[in-house]
Design an enzyme around this catalytic site. Structure first.
Site, PDB file in Angstrom:
ATOM      1  N   MET A  15      -1.737 -30.764 -20.731  1.00  0.00           N
ATOM      2  CA  MET A  15      -1.342 -31.332 -22.015  1.00  0.00           C
ATOM      3  C   MET A  15      -2.398 -31.077 -23.089  1.00  0.00           C
ATOM      4  O   MET A  15      -2.077 -30.670 -24.205  1.00  0.00           O
ATOM      5  CB  MET A  15      -1.058 -32.829 -21.882  1.00  0.00           C
ATOM      6  CG  MET A  15       0.161 -33.145 -21.040  1.00  0.00           C
ATOM      7  SD  MET A  15       1.677 -32.292 -21.555  1.00  0.00           S
ATOM      8  CE  MET A  15       1.983 -33.078 -23.129  1.00  0.00           C
ATOM      9  N   GLU A  93      -4.031 -40.207 -16.887  1.00  0.00           N
ATOM     10  CA  GLU A  93      -3.209 -41.378 -17.231  1.00  0.00           C
ATOM     11  C   GLU A  93      -3.671 -42.613 -16.444  1.00  0.00           C
ATOM     12  O   GLU A  93      -3.005 -43.090 -15.529  1.00  0.00           O
ATOM     13  CB  GLU A  93      -1.733 -41.057 -16.950  1.00  0.00           C
ATOM     14  CG  GLU A  93      -0.747 -42.030 -17.533  1.00  0.00           C
ATOM     15  CD  GLU A  93      -0.614 -41.956 -19.045  1.00  0.00           C
ATOM     16  OE1 GLU A  93       0.046 -42.836 -19.594  1.00  0.00           O
ATOM     17  OE2 GLU A  93      -1.169 -41.055 -19.693  1.00  0.00           O
ATOM     18  N   HIS A 141       2.729 -38.765 -28.459  1.00  0.00           N
ATOM     19  CA  HIS A 141       3.127 -38.276 -27.137  1.00  0.00           C
ATOM     20  C   HIS A 141       3.836 -36.926 -27.277  1.00  0.00           C
ATOM     21  O   HIS A 141       4.977 -36.849 -27.696  1.00  0.00           O
ATOM     22  CB  HIS A 141       4.036 -39.309 -26.466  1.00  0.00           C
ATOM     23  CG  HIS A 141       4.459 -38.924 -25.100  1.00  0.00           C
ATOM     24  ND1 HIS A 141       5.704 -39.227 -24.605  1.00  0.00           N
ATOM     25  CD2 HIS A 141       3.815 -38.260 -24.113  1.00  0.00           C
ATOM     26  CE1 HIS A 141       5.802 -38.763 -23.380  1.00  0.00           C
ATOM     27  NE2 HIS A 141       4.667 -38.167 -23.069  1.00  0.00           N
TER      28      HIS A 141
END
Length: 176
Positions: A15, A93, A141
């Site tokens: 990401m 996360e 996000h």
């Protein structure tokens, strides 16, 4: 809030790399940090390979690829984000890992800098609470793969200001 020219991206995994690549392709300077310089530098190598695929598919030119890569600088520490105008966190996360990153951002970044998290499951308000600027913390996000997906979910916390929301939306628009 000042004009956004330099973005700090924390996390050089899938990401973070995609986020850094997207910002760089759109003309923003990027500082890319991870656990150490080796990992951050590997992130840039992976971005190079991603841009090679875009070049082979006719989605970019050699000149644009080179320009985007020149805008990405791997850095050794989140402390180097003091030079940033906006920060996006894309680390593991886990609340402990994310909160440690946000405490560092809060300590080193200018007061007007917005701190965004790419979390998909943790409450923005909880992350914002570890900072002294909960009004400047927001969720941004991104969807995977970031350079391909034209979607960014913007999530306010309970104390996120309207100015933070407007600036973040404008930045997402700038990314296309």
């Amino acid at each position: 809030m000042s004009e956004i020219k330099t973005v700090g991206v924390a996390g050089a995994g899938t990401m973070g790399r995609g986020i850094a690549e997207t910002f760089a392709v759109k003309g923003l300077s990027v500082l890319l940090a991870d656990q150490d310089m080796k990992t951050a530098s590997e992130g840039v190598k992976n971005i190079d390979r991603s841009l090679d695929r875009a070049l082979q598919n006719g989605k970019t030119t050699a000149e644009d690829k080179a320009a985007a890569l020149a805008r990405i600088k791997p850095v050794e520490s989140l402390r180097e984000f003091a030079a940033c105008d906006f920060v996006v966190e894309a680390v593991f996360e886990d609340f402990g890992v994310k909160s440690a990153a946000f405490r560092t951002f809060d300590a080193v970044c200018r007061e007007d800098v917005i701190l965004a998290t790419n979390t998909s499951s943790l409450p923005i308000t909880r992350i914002a609470a570890v900072t002294g600027r909960p009004d400047r913390v927001i969720g941004m996000h991104f969807m995977n793969p970031v350079p391909v997906m034209k979607l960014v979910e913007v999530i306010s916390g309970h104390k996120t200001s309207e100015a933070t929301l407007a600036t973040t939306r404008a930045l997402a628009d700038r990314l296309g």
